[in-house]
Design a protein around this motif. Structure first.
Motif, mmCIF file in Angstrom:
data_model
loop_
_atom_site.group_PDB
_atom_site.id
_atom_site.type_symbol
_atom_site.label_atom_id
_atom_site.label_comp_id
_atom_site.label_asym_id
_atom_site.label_seq_id
_atom_site.Cartn_x
_atom_site.Cartn_y
_atom_site.Cartn_z
ATOM 1 N N ASP A 314 0.713 13.740 -9.852
ATOM 2 C CA ASP A 314 0.150 14.929 -9.191
ATOM 3 C C ASP A 314 -0.345 14.582 -7.783
ATOM 4 N N ASP A 315 0.441 13.773 -7.117
ATOM 5 C CA ASP A 315 0.146 13.405 -5.734
ATOM 6 C C ASP A 315 -1.092 12.522 -5.569
ATOM 7 N N LEU A 316 -1.618 11.997 -6.664
ATOM 8 C CA LEU A 316 -2.746 11.068 -6.551
ATOM 9 C C LEU A 316 -2.259 9.659 -6.852
ATOM 10 N N PRO A 317 -2.683 8.704 -6.051
ATOM 11 C CA PRO A 317 -2.207 7.343 -6.292
ATOM 12 C C PRO A 317 -2.986 6.624 -7.397
ATOM 13 N N TYR A 318 -2.266 5.946 -8.263
ATOM 14 C CA TYR A 318 -2.883 5.110 -9.299
ATOM 15 C C TYR A 318 -2.350 3.694 -9.127
ATOM 16 N N ALA A 319 -3.260 2.726 -9.205
ATOM 17 C CA ALA A 319 -2.814 1.343 -9.121
ATOM 18 C C ALA A 319 -2.007 1.000 -10.362
ATOM 19 N N MET A 320 -0.923 0.242 -10.171
ATOM 20 C CA MET A 320 -0.124 -0.157 -11.322
ATOM 21 C C MET A 320 -0.884 -1.196 -12.147
ATOM 22 N N GLU A 321 -0.553 -1.226 -13.453
ATOM 23 C CA GLU A 321 -1.162 -2.214 -14.345
ATOM 24 C C GLU A 321 -0.691 -3.614 -13.934
ATOM 25 N N GLU A 322 -1.565 -4.585 -14.149
ATOM 26 C CA GLU A 322 -1.169 -5.949 -13.821
ATOM 27 C C GLU A 322 0.077 -6.379 -14.587
ATOM 28 N N SER A 323 0.192 -5.891 -15.808
ATOM 29 C CA SER A 323 1.337 -6.282 -16.639
ATOM 30 C C SER A 323 2.653 -5.724 -16.094
ATOM 31 N N GLU A 324 2.576 -4.701 -15.251
ATOM 32 C CA GLU A 324 3.793 -4.101 -14.692
ATOM 33 C C GLU A 324 4.238 -4.786 -13.388
ATOM 34 N N LEU A 325 3.417 -5.711 -12.946
ATOM 35 C CA LEU A 325 3.708 -6.355 -11.657
ATOM 36 C C LEU A 325 4.599 -7.575 -11.861
ATOM 37 N N PRO A 326 5.322 -8.057 -10.901
ATOM 38 C CA PRO A 326 5.388 -7.491 -9.563
ATOM 39 C C PRO A 326 6.336 -6.287 -9.460
ATOM 40 N N LEU A 327 6.021 -5.418 -8.553
ATOM 41 C CA LEU A 327 6.933 -4.327 -8.231
ATOM 42 C C LEU A 327 7.891 -4.863 -7.180
ATOM 43 N N GLU A 328 9.160 -4.936 -7.564
ATOM 44 C CA GLU A 328 10.110 -5.530 -6.617
ATOM 45 C C GLU A 328 10.850 -4.464 -5.827
ATOM 46 N N LEU A 329 11.295 -4.882 -4.675
ATOM 47 C CA LEU A 329 12.075 -4.010 -3.810
ATOM 48 C C LEU A 329 13.389 -3.691 -4.524
ATOM 49 N N PRO A 330 13.782 -2.417 -4.624
ATOM 50 C CA PRO A 330 15.034 -2.098 -5.294
ATOM 51 C C PRO A 330 16.224 -2.537 -4.454
ATOM 52 N N GLU A 331 17.297 -2.933 -5.117
ATOM 53 C CA GLU A 331 18.492 -3.312 -4.357
ATOM 54 C C GLU A 331 19.118 -2.072 -3.748
ATOM 55 N N SER A 332 19.606 -2.243 -2.545
ATOM 56 C CA SER A 332 20.184 -1.086 -1.863
ATOM 57 C C SER A 332 21.085 -1.540 -0.732
ATOM 58 N N ASN A 333 22.085 -0.738 -0.437
ATOM 59 C CA ASN A 333 22.900 -1.002 0.738
ATOM 60 C C ASN A 333 22.585 -0.022 1.849
ATOM 61 N N ASN A 334 21.697 0.888 1.543
ATOM 62 C CA ASN A 334 21.405 1.953 2.480
ATOM 63 C C ASN A 334 20.065 1.700 3.178
ATOM 64 N N PHE A 335 20.144 1.147 4.364
ATOM 65 C CA PHE A 335 18.917 0.793 5.066
ATOM 66 C C PHE A 335 18.566 1.821 6.136
ATOM 67 N N LYS A 336 19.307 2.917 6.127
ATOM 68 C CA LYS A 336 19.059 3.932 7.149
ATOM 69 C C LYS A 336 17.772 4.681 6.846
ATOM 70 N N PRO A 337 17.081 5.103 7.894
ATOM 71 C CA PRO A 337 15.878 5.903 7.653
ATOM 72 C C PRO A 337 16.228 7.202 6.941
ATOM 73 N N SER A 338 15.278 7.707 6.200
ATOM 74 C CA SER A 338 15.553 8.898 5.416
ATOM 75 C C SER A 338 15.766 10.117 6.310
ATOM 76 N N GLY A 339 15.229 10.060 7.512
ATOM 77 C CA GLY A 339 15.385 11.193 8.412
ATOM 78 C C GLY A 339 14.195 12.125 8.396
ATOM 79 N N SER A 340 13.334 11.942 7.409
ATOM 80 C CA SER A 340 12.186 12.830 7.301
ATOM 81 C C SER A 340 10.917 12.156 7.819
ATOM 82 N N GLY A 341 11.079 10.929 8.294
ATOM 83 C CA GLY A 341 9.896 10.195 8.690
ATOM 84 C C GLY A 341 9.530 9.164 7.645
ATOM 85 N N GLU A 342 10.070 9.325 6.463
ATOM 86 C CA GLU A 342 9.844 8.319 5.429
ATOM 87 C C GLU A 342 10.834 7.185 5.617
#
Length: 820
Positions: A314-342
């Motif tokens: 609901d648009d509120l940030p929650y810290a991930m559980e320690e057991s879920e870490l590390p959060l790794e960068l997803p593999e991707s070939n698309n390094f272009k900006p999203s275009g929306s500022g993100e």
RNA sequence: GCCUAAGUGGCGGAAUUGGUAGACGCGCACGACUCAAAAUCGUGUACCGUAAGGUGUGCCGGUUCGAUUCCGGCCUUGGGUACCA
């Protein structure tokens, strides 16, 4: 927002409490901040990628946009980052940069009652002692009170002023800091001590982002306030007597206060605290410390970087559980900006929306995040339970010496210090400063040659960004003297032309309308692949700018140090024009700059390695001068280092190149040379004085070759000592000496003071402080005996002319001075 | 403006706590070897002066037997920073 929690404390809260706290502090962590948004590139740019309001690549328009971003609460540690500087060995200028950045100022908050609607205005000041010299108040145009307190009579004027401020660009505001502007709000503030009514003004010289965005103005003591008062003809109260001359403000702390009620007769320096205390007693203010430093924006809209370990519900940030870490960068070939500022991660919908009602954050952290503490991982790189085991951390401890550039002063070096302090507070580390000693190595700078660039005015260019051909017309005294074609490419570059006369006019002709387009003149770098300041040859990489190729061709063109050269090929017709012959001069202006790919002034080490070898290059760089000093690259003295290495090599070899090392016992003289060298090398390495180490090696090689020493007992320790300086040659000699193992595993030789003892010393004999002669005396000879011998000597007799000298100073082992 | 670092030969640069200013290297000059060149080796090289001697570490002054070094005041250059109250 002045609290923080340790990990234990945080874990002790239940989930609901944690969420409540997060909500409460949410704005501190997740802040709306301005970013530079470039529509055409579809991406966010850093401040230094924006030049004159357009993108540094391509020249596209950029706008400021508000975005929700994470920020790092470094402000929480401001005081400790400041204090910690006292115990670390950084250069004074580096500490000063960090101190300025943190920008601590001790002062007070003072509340002023306003005459309108019971509003209160709080100001921050470092000088509460000047409270009775306050003649007006100034608040920032963005201050929330502006709209509320403006009187109906002043409304029009204030709104006009606010419009003016809004119209001013950042660049204008920075460039015109001396310009005095402002408007009266119609409101008055009441001095809490004496009830005096003081007018409240708005002006852009007061910054919304610092302190409370409001100041009390003391024109007799503050330059800006003084100028403001003079400009708007406001009265000036003198509280510092003769220290104020009526012509300029005097920010002294030494004056004795006048016209200052209960502070009268007090020295300002002491009154600061008295006034501060009184404010607190009366409940109208409090003493406070402010810092210039802001929280660090910690979000980047890029692919590479640590993703934030949070989950949005609901648009509120929650810290991930320690057991879920590390959060790794997803593999991707698309390094272009999203275009929306993100950032690019926003394109990976599956990763972002990884569960029905949960989302991830598409921002990543800046490189600073990893750079702040990666060195700790080296202490225990294979540990899969923790970033490093406590034992390893305790064993290795702080980084002893960190060699790095001063450009990291206010970012990386501050973040690393912060990170280590946090880890220390969380109980992971026993130290709270990462680096014991910092050395700012000097840069080897490059020499850029600057030439001038003439191109169509940018407004014309932004409408004609497609590749096209234009003609540049050159006029002298309104007469067209030359014309030549120039290609404008997509980004508006490649239109570089050189000239060297100030009385020429340059105009472009638009091919579609035949209208002349005004030009703008810039300076740009010409590039040289090699450069010799002493009448040598330069290679100008002019084709980079003139070529029609999308990728510039690097074709070197030879010309001399006198800096003009005739270019006649590849379509440059204007040089064929007899009238324009003089224009073919390319005049350059050399400038020392940081060597950088983007400055086009890099020198490739490969050529030097090819002709001299890597050891020579390495030693020459050390020999150039002190480590901390920047200097332009030149190869003028490289032969000396090369000759040394050959001489060193020849100590081991005969004329035919065969090894001729002998196993005979070394002489006392040979041992002395060895140990003297080892001593100096050891001392110099301790103090990072590599240039003098190299010269000591040279002295040693000179001495050994003049006494024709080829003894293993002397040469072998020297090879080891040389190995950090010239690793390749040292390794090869080591092998030739019959060692199977690498020299890297050899024990570094230590010197023995025994061989350095001298029995006699060659005393300089000075007369009235000027050295006139030298005499040899035994080191254990008494002062009296030396004095007698010196006075009896011919040279001294000549100067004294038989008279008794006033005084004779004998410093054993140093000098003898005869005073006449 | 403020903060900070630094100013030494033709050049890069040396000089422990105040004690021979210019180490080491480049460059330059001369010499040896060579038919010659390169390479190598040797000698010299702060400045003025034939010499005796004098002058010299950005400038002015001070402390000291003695100052590149310590103190006071300036000048110049590099780096940082700024309507931060």
């Amino acid at each position: 927002s002045k609290e923080y929690f340790t990990a234990e404390e945080w874990r002790a809260f239940d989930e609901k409490t944690q969420q409540e706290i997060l909500m409460q502090y949410r704005l501190s962590y997740l802040a709306y901040t301005d970013v530079n948004w470039c529509e055409a590139l579809g991406t966010v740019l850093a401040n230094d990628e924006v030049i004159n309001g357009v993108s540094y690549r391509g020249g596209f328009p950029v706008v400021k946009k508000q975005m929700r971003q994470w920020s790092l609460r470094i402000t929480e540690y401001a005081e400790r980052l400041l204090k910690g500087l006292e115990e670390i060995d950084f250069s004074e200028s580096m500490k000063e940069i960090q101190r300025n950045w943190i920008g601590k100022s001790v002062g007070a908050l003072i509340n002023f009652q306003l005459t309108i609607d019971n509003y209160q205005l709080t100001v921050f000041t470092t000088r509460p002692d000047t409270i009775f010299g306050v003649d007006f108040m100034v608040i920032a145009p963005e201050h929330e009170l502006v709209k509320k307190i403006t009187s109906s009579e002043q409304k029009e004027e204030v709104e006009k002023y606010l419009k003016y401020v809004e119209s001013r660009s950042e660049v204008e505001r920075m460039a015109e800091v001396k310009k005095i502007t402002g408007a009266f709000t119609g409101a008055y503030a009441i001095n809490p001590f004496d009830g005096r009514e003081i007018p409240v003004w708005i002006s852009e010289y007061v910054l919304a982002g610092y302190g409370t965005g409001a100041i009390m103005a003391v024109p007799c003591g503050d330059e800006r306030d003084y100028k403001f008062a003079r400009h708007f003809k406001l009265p000036i109260t003198n509280i510092i007597g003769s220290h104020y001359n009526g012509e300029e403000a005097n920010p002294t702390k030494d004056a004795i206060l006048e016209n200052s009620n209960f502070l009268n007769g007090m020295v300002m320096r002491d009154a600061i605290d008295v006034a501060g205390k009184k404010l607190e007693e009366l409940g109208i203010g409090k003493r406070q410390i402010n810092y210039k430093m802001r929280d660090a924006g910690w979000s980047r809209q890029r692919y590479w970087g640590e993703p934030f370990p949070v989950v949005y519900k609901d648009d509120l940030p929650y810290a991930m559980e320690e057991s879920e870490l590390p959060l790794e960068l997803p593999e991707s070939n698309n390094f272009k900006p999203s275009g929306s500022g993100e950032g690019p991660l926003a394109n990976l919908k599956e990763w972002i929306n990884f569960a029905p009602d949960l989302k991830r954050d598409s921002n990543t952290m800046p490189t600073h995040a990893g750079a702040a503490w990666y060195f700790l991982r080296y202490m225990d790189p294979h540990n899969d339970k923790a970033f490093a085991d406590k034992k390893a951390l305790d064993y290795w401890g702080q980084v002893d010496v960190y060699v790095g550039g001063s450009e990291h002063a206010v970012a990386h070096l501050l973040y690393a210090r912060l990170w280590v302090k946090i880890l220390h507070d969380l109980g992971y580390l026993n130290f709270d400063e990462p680096f014991k000693k910092l050395i700012n190595q000097g840069k080897i700078t490059g020499i850029s040659q600057w030439i001038k660039e003439i191109r169509p005015e940018s407004s014309w260019m932004s409408n004609h960004t497609t590749k096209q051909e234009l003609h540049l017309y050159i006029f002298k005294e309104n007469k067209n003297i030359a014309k030549f074609p120039v290609i404008i490419n997509e980004s508006g570059h490649n239109s570089y032309v050189t000239y060297n006369y100030t009385d020429l006019e340059f105009k472009y002709k638009d091919p579609t309308t035949d209208q002349f387009i005004p030009t703008i003149i810039h300076e740009g770098r010409a590039t040289f692949s090699d450069c010799d300041s002493d009448g040598g040859k330069f290679y100008l990489n002019i084709t980079r700018w003139l070529s029609k190729e999308p990728k510039p061709k690097y074709k070197p063109i030879l010309f001399t140090n006198n800096a003009y050269w005739h270019y006649e090929k590849e379509g440059w017709t204007f040089f064929d024009n007899g009238d324009a012959q003089e224009l073919s001069r390319i005049e350059t202006r050399p400038e020392v700059e940081k060597m950088s790919k983007s400055f086009l002034n890099i020198v490739h080490p490969d050529e030097i390695v090819d002709s001299y070898g890597a050891d020579t290059l390495r030693m020459y760089e050390m020999f150039l001068g002190p480590l901390e000093q920047s200097k332009p690259w030149n190869t003028n003295g490289i032969d000396g280092v090369f000759k040394f290495l050959r001489k060193f090599w020849n100590l081991f070899h005969d004329h035919q190149g065969n090894l001729k090392v002998s196993d005979a016992e070394p002489s006392r003289e040979e041992l002395k040379v060895l140990h003297k060298t080892l001593k100096k090398i050891e001392q110099d390495m301790e103090s990072f004085s590599f240039n003098t180490s190299v010269s000591e090696f040279m002295i040693c090689a000179n001495e050994l070759s003049s006494i024709k020493c080829n003894k293993r007992a002397i040469l072998e320790p020297l090879v080891i000592a040389l190995s950090p300086f010239a690793p390749h040659i040292a390794e090869e000699l080591w092998e030739k000496l019959g060692h199977a193992d690498t020299i890297l595993n050899a024990t570094f030789p230590s010197y023995n003071e025994e061989f350095l003892k001298e029995s006699v010393f060659n005393y300089p004999i000075s007369i009235n402080g000027k050295v006139r002669a030298e005499m040899k005396f035994a080191l254990d000879m008494s002062k009296e005996d030396i004095e007698k011998m010196v006075l009896a000597s011919d040279i001294v007799m000549k100067w004294t002319e038989g008279k008794t000298p006033k005084k004779v100073i004998v410093v054993p082992g140093r000098i003898v001075n005869v005073v006449l």
